[in-house]
Design an enzyme around this catalytic site. Structure first.
Site, PDB file in Angstrom:
ATOM      1  N   LEU A  28      42.982  43.004  33.152  1.00 37.91           N
ATOM      2  CA  LEU A  28      42.163  43.883  32.290  1.00 37.91           C
ATOM      3  C   LEU A  28      42.514  45.344  32.463  1.00 37.91           C
ATOM      4  O   LEU A  28      42.268  46.163  31.578  1.00 37.91           O
ATOM      5  CB  LEU A  28      40.668  43.695  32.600  1.00 37.91           C
ATOM      6  CG  LEU A  28      40.059  42.316  32.352  1.00 37.91           C
ATOM      7  CD1 LEU A  28      38.622  42.282  32.854  1.00 37.91           C
ATOM      8  CD2 LEU A  28      40.105  41.962  30.875  1.00 37.91           C
ATOM      9  N   GLY A  31      44.848  50.600  37.792  1.00 42.50           N
ATOM     10  CA  GLY A  31      44.803  52.013  38.155  1.00 42.50           C
ATOM     11  C   GLY A  31      45.701  52.245  39.349  1.00 42.50           C
ATOM     12  O   GLY A  31      46.416  51.343  39.781  1.00 42.50           O
ATOM     13  N   PHE A  33      44.743  52.623  42.294  1.00 38.29           N
ATOM     14  CA  PHE A  33      44.188  52.068  43.528  1.00 38.29           C
ATOM     15  C   PHE A  33      43.782  50.612  43.428  1.00 38.29           C
ATOM     16  O   PHE A  33      43.091  50.095  44.275  1.00 38.29           O
ATOM     17  CB  PHE A  33      43.001  52.911  43.992  1.00 38.29           C
ATOM     18  CG  PHE A  33      43.425  54.284  44.388  1.00 38.29           C
ATOM     19  CD1 PHE A  33      43.919  54.521  45.655  1.00 38.29           C
ATOM     20  CD2 PHE A  33      43.389  55.313  43.475  1.00 38.29           C
ATOM     21  CE1 PHE A  33      44.352  55.785  46.029  1.00 38.29           C
ATOM     22  CE2 PHE A  33      43.823  56.585  43.836  1.00 38.29           C
ATOM     23  CZ  PHE A  33      44.306  56.818  45.110  1.00 38.29           C
ATOM     24  N   GLY A  34      44.189  49.942  42.359  1.00 42.49           N
ATOM     25  CA  GLY A  34      43.831  48.538  42.261  1.00 42.49           C
ATOM     26  C   GLY A  34      44.163  47.948  40.906  1.00 42.49           C
ATOM     27  O   GLY A  34      44.462  48.659  39.956  1.00 42.49           O
ATOM     28  N   ASP A 167      33.841  60.088  37.391  1.00 51.96           N
ATOM     29  CA  ASP A 167      34.912  59.631  36.490  1.00 51.96           C
ATOM     30  C   ASP A 167      34.288  59.005  35.240  1.00 51.96           C
ATOM     31  O   ASP A 167      34.713  57.944  34.781  1.00 51.96           O
ATOM     32  CB  ASP A 167      35.802  58.631  37.228  1.00 51.96           C
ATOM     33  CG  ASP A 167      37.155  58.430  36.544  1.00 51.96           C
ATOM     34  OD1 ASP A 167      37.530  59.259  35.689  1.00 51.96           O
ATOM     35  OD2 ASP A 167      37.832  57.436  36.870  1.00 51.96           O
TER      36      ASP A 167
HETATM   37  P1  ADP Z   1      40.243  50.885  37.188  1.00 48.76           P
HETATM   38  O1  ADP Z   1      40.169  51.365  38.583  1.00 48.76           O
HETATM   39  O2  ADP Z   1      41.478  50.126  36.874  1.00 48.76           O
HETATM   40  O3  ADP Z   1      39.957  51.957  36.175  1.00 48.76           O
HETATM   41  P2  ADP Z   1      37.761  49.619  36.269  1.00 48.76           P
HETATM   42  O4  ADP Z   1      36.665  49.243  37.207  1.00 48.76           O
HETATM   43  O5  ADP Z   1      37.518  50.789  35.380  1.00 48.76           O
HETATM   44  O6  ADP Z   1      39.085  49.776  37.133  1.00 48.76           O
HETATM   45  O7  ADP Z   1      38.092  48.348  35.368  1.00 48.76           O
HETATM   46  C1  ADP Z   1      39.213  48.336  34.511  1.00 48.76           C
HETATM   47  C2  ADP Z   1      38.860  47.683  33.190  1.00 48.76           C
HETATM   48  O8  ADP Z   1      38.402  46.343  33.398  1.00 48.76           O
HETATM   49  C3  ADP Z   1      37.727  48.377  32.441  1.00 48.76           C
HETATM   50  O9  ADP Z   1      38.164  49.440  31.654  1.00 48.76           O
HETATM   51  C4  ADP Z   1      37.167  47.230  31.605  1.00 48.76           C
HETATM   52  O10 ADP Z   1      37.954  47.043  30.449  1.00 48.76           O
HETATM   53  C5  ADP Z   1      37.359  46.028  32.507  1.00 48.76           C
HETATM   54  N1  ADP Z   1      36.136  45.736  33.275  1.00 48.76           N
HETATM   55  C6  ADP Z   1      35.775  46.265  34.475  1.00 48.76           C
HETATM   56  N2  ADP Z   1      34.596  45.769  34.903  1.00 48.76           N
HETATM   57  C7  ADP Z   1      34.179  44.900  33.955  1.00 48.76           C
HETATM   58  C8  ADP Z   1      33.034  44.019  33.811  1.00 48.76           C
HETATM   59  N3  ADP Z   1      32.060  43.959  34.732  1.00 48.76           N
HETATM   60  N4  ADP Z   1      32.964  43.244  32.704  1.00 48.76           N
HETATM   61  C9  ADP Z   1      33.934  43.281  31.768  1.00 48.76           C
HETATM   62  N5  ADP Z   1      35.025  44.057  31.850  1.00 48.76           N
HETATM   63  C10 ADP Z   1      35.172  44.864  32.921  1.00 48.76           C
END
Ligand code: ADP
Ligand code: MG
Length: 352
Positions: A28, A31, A33-34, A167
């Site tokens: 999905l 970044g 860091f992960g 953020d």
């Molecule tokens: P990163 O550190 O990669 O930005 P995020 O926590 O923002 O990590 O998650 C990356 C992407 O995964 C989000 O933009 C979203 O599209 C999807 N995502 C994250 N958490 C959820 C969730 N609880 N349910 C559905 N999609 C999610």
């Protein structure tokens, strides 16, 4: 003390998970860091339901787990439903933190904003049906107002808990299909001033498209993170002095702007806007004076939308996007702003 007992008891009764409980699916996001995946439960846990989201994180994962557990207990509705976090030492790439949330749905505000249908696409997912009503500014304003109320509500929950997100951007806002409302995700850059998790090593992470001009949450007079007990004693004072929550308010203000002005939704136009605003010393009224005389039809339409009801939307917008943090409105005060006096989307659906 009570908080720790509660946390302990809660953890005893919550389900726990291991690496081989999951089948990893589609990626999905990724970044610095992960990596984030959609996952489902493996056969041996087939009596449990639902999809999950997994973030495999590097060393910063520990803080992100801590933030998510605190949010779950203190203001669970503000953020995506956090399920479990643990350290996986078996990976060949070295130790990795695994963080798990309920899968909230496929729509981020970023995705919804990029659609030509915005904001009507949001109206449809919030109400769960397509409204057969004439399109127009008034209706768009109601939808945007409803989104803003949900975002401010979520943010107020975090800020009242003592957490600054740092953020806030459309990519970190997810539409929860379960609650039919927007939730904030990605506490990977968050800071907690009240309890003493007070680390500031990731300034370079801040997204320049949505970051307030001060960039650093704490003023330069608070040089390095104090030790935890000291921070716990000092932080309410620091909070008052520096109003770190207003950093997030600036970002929410930019999101409001992008929702009202279709021409500012693309990255390149947002970056151009930021440059113009900087040249106007971050004075939104000055920016308006600069661009309005030769504005495109698209831009004019944005001004028309925020000028509805005696310009109450513009008033709210200018109280969020300001140079000085202490002059920006708080999330709680924004929720009480007259912009929200009028009924939002629900009034629309009742009319049907
Ligand atoms: P990163 O550190 O990669 O930005 P995020 O926590 O923002 O990590 O998650 C990356 C992407 O995964 C989000 O933009 C979203 O599209 C999807 N995502 C994250 N958490 C959820 C969730 N609880 N349910 C559905 N999609 C999610
Ligand atoms: Mg993110």
């Amino acid at each position: 003390f009570d908080m720790f007992v509660l946390a302990f008891v809660e953890r005893l009764f919550r389900p726990t998970f291991r690496k081989d409980d999951f089948v990893v699916g589609k990626k999905l996001g990724e970044g610095s860091f992960g990596v984030v995946y959609k996952v489902s439960l493996s056969k041996k846990r087939s009596n449990e339901e639902g999809d999950y989201v997994l973030k495999k994180a590097t060393e910063y994962g520990a803080v992100e787990i801590w933030m998510n557990e605190r949010v779950r207990r203190a203001c669970g509705n503000s953020c995506a439903d956090f399920v479990y976090g643990f350290l996986d030492k078996s990976s060949k790439k070295g130790p990795e933190y695994w963080l798990l949330w309920k899968y909230e749905g496929e729509s981020t505000l970023a995705g919804l904003l990029q659609s030509k249908e915005f904001p009507y696409n949001v109206e449809t997912i919030i109400l769960g049906k397509v409204q057969d009503l004439p399109k127009g500014l008034e209706r768009e304003n109601k939808i945007i107002q409803t989104i803003m109320r949900q975002l401010l509500f979520a943010l107020d929950g975090l800020h009242s808990t003592g957490i600054i997100h740092r953020d806030v951007k459309p990519q970190n806002i997810i539409f929860s299909e379960g609650s039919r409302s927007f939730k904030i995700i990605d506490l990977g850059a968050a800071a907690d001033l009240r309890v003493g998790i007070n680390y500031i090593p990731k300034e370079f992470l801040l997204d320049p498209r949505y970051a307030a001009p001060e960039q650093y949450i704490m003023s330069t007079q608070t040089p390095s993170a104090p030790s935890a007990p000291v921070a716990a004693a000092l932080s309410p004072v620091l909070w008052q002095m520096n109003l770190p929550d207003r950093f997030d308010i600036y970002s929410i203000g930019l999101i409001f702007l992008q929702m009202a002005f279709p021409s500012l939704r693309s990255d390149s136009n947002l970056i151009q806007f930021n440059r113009q605003l900087k040249r106007c010393d971050y004075d939104l009224t000055a920016w308006r004076k600069l661009v309005e005389p030769r504005a495109s039809a698209d831009l004019r339409r944005g001004f028309e939308l925020v000028d509805l009801d005696g310009g109450i939307g513009w008033e709210l917008l200018t109280s969020m996007v300001r140079y000085k943090a202490r002059q920006r409105i708080s999330a709680k005060a924004a929720l009480a702003h007259p912009y929200f006096d009028r009924q939002g989307l629900l009034a629309l659906s009742v009319m049907q």
